[in-house]
Design an enzyme around this catalytic site. Structure first.
Site, short mmCIF file in Angstrom:
data_model
loop_
_atom_site.label_atom_id
_atom_site.label_comp_id
_atom_site.label_asym_id
_atom_site.label_seq_id
_atom_site.Cartn_x
_atom_site.Cartn_y
_atom_site.Cartn_z
N SER A 10 0.89 -1.39 -0.55
CA SER A 10 0.26 0.46 0.08
C SER A 10 1.20 1.29 -0.01
O SER A 10 2.13 1.27 -0.02
CB SER A 10 -1.16 0.32 1.13
OG SER A 10 -1.64 1.03 1.28
N TYR B 73 -2.67 -0.20 10.51
CA TYR B 73 -2.45 -0.52 8.67
C TYR B 73 -1.42 -0.39 8.03
O TYR B 73 -0.97 -0.78 7.21
CB TYR B 73 -3.99 0.10 8.41
CG TYR B 73 -3.93 -0.42 6.46
CD1 TYR B 73 -4.73 -1.63 6.22
CD2 TYR B 73 -3.64 0.93 5.72
CE1 TYR B 73 -4.65 -2.33 4.35
CE2 TYR B 73 -3.37 0.34 4.14
CZ TYR B 73 -4.02 -0.70 4.01
OH TYR B 73 -4.06 -0.80 2.86
#
Length: 277
Positions: free
Chosen positions: A143, A156
């Site tokens: 990501s 995350y």
């Protein structure tokens, strides 16, 4: 000839969002597919859409038993495996540390890391021999959050940083027979990443953010001014999974529409064009 002719590919987390977009693109490129999905309803939807030509397995990437059963089904149907694409993930709702009850930090980290990191490591281990036999490829999903803050909360972003490091280590250990790379997307239209139960967000999805406002903000920030669909990421995953990739391993490809290439000197002028909710 298409890019993935004569390729057998497993895609984990393939029931919606990015994983489903990748699966659709891979099928168009000629791949024979196995799809692993955790959610019962999504498993049924996958079987309806892809039919009997695709192996759809109901299973959890956190379960060694489920992964080994998936492996057995792939061997029974295809006898081999050319590539594995990891697309499962869980998002932490971008909740800041000070807003997380102290007694939930432990369970939050365990939950997010189990899906986003351990799931990839277990998958790599279970399918290692099949990929080695084919001199195949492992393509994981990182990501933009691994490169810059504010792509999520602490769980995350830390998990995606771990994925980036996992790619480095696996590519080193598995060379020269297995290529290991990752794609690091940023904005994805209609992302279906769910939230963690540790924060009572298990029934929420990343796409619950008001779509119009999110798209406006993202397209204002990104130089390409475009919010990609899941399918648009497919070609990048397909190249990394294909035998055509003879030059890249250990790489995390940042696919961010230029959003990290942000204005500095011109930020004042740019702010005057910022869309307001």
């Amino acid at each position: 000839m298409t890019l993935l002719d004569d390729h057998v590919v497993l895609i984990t987390g393939s029931g919606s969002g990015l994983g489903l977009g990748i699966a659709r693109h891979f099928q168009q490129e000629g791949a024979q597919l196995a799809l692993l999905e955790y959610d019962d309803d999504k498993v049924r939807t996958l079987r309806d859409e892809f039919g009997d030509d695709v192996v759809v397995v109901h299973g959890d990437v956190r379960s060694l038993d489920d992964l080994e059963r998936c492996r057995d089904e792939i061997v029974a149907r295809f006898g081999r495996l050319t590539a594995v694409v990891g697309a499962q993930g869980i998002w932490d709702g971008n909740v800041r540390l000070r807003d997380i009850p102290a007694d939930r930090v432990d369970s939050l980290l365990d939950e997010v890391f189990a899906v986003n990191v351990k799931g990839y490591a277990l998958t790599a281990r279970v399918f290692l021999d099949l990929l080695d036999a084919e001199q195949g490829a492992l393509v994981l999903t990182c990501s933009q959050a691994a490169f810059a803050a504010d792509g999520g909360g602490i769980a995350y972003t830390a998990s995606k940083g771990a994925v980036r490091s996992l790619v480095n280590q696996l590519s080193f250990e598995l060379a020269p027979r297995i290529r290991v790379n990752a794609v690091a997307p940023t904005g994805i239209a209609n992302s279906q990443l769910r939230g963690p139960a540790a924060l009572d967000l298990q029934d929420s999805k990343q796409s619950d953010i008001p779509a119009d406002a999110f798209r406006q903000q993202f397209e204002w920030l990104a130089p390409m001014q475009h919010m990609p669909s899941p399918e648009e990421y497919g070609p990048l995953y397909a190249f990394l999974a294909s035998r055509q990739n003879t030059i890249m391993t250990g790489q995390t490809v940042l696919a961010d529409q230029g959003s990290l290439n942000r204005a500095l000197i011109s930020m004042g002028d740019l702010l005057t064009t910022m869309p307001r909710a």
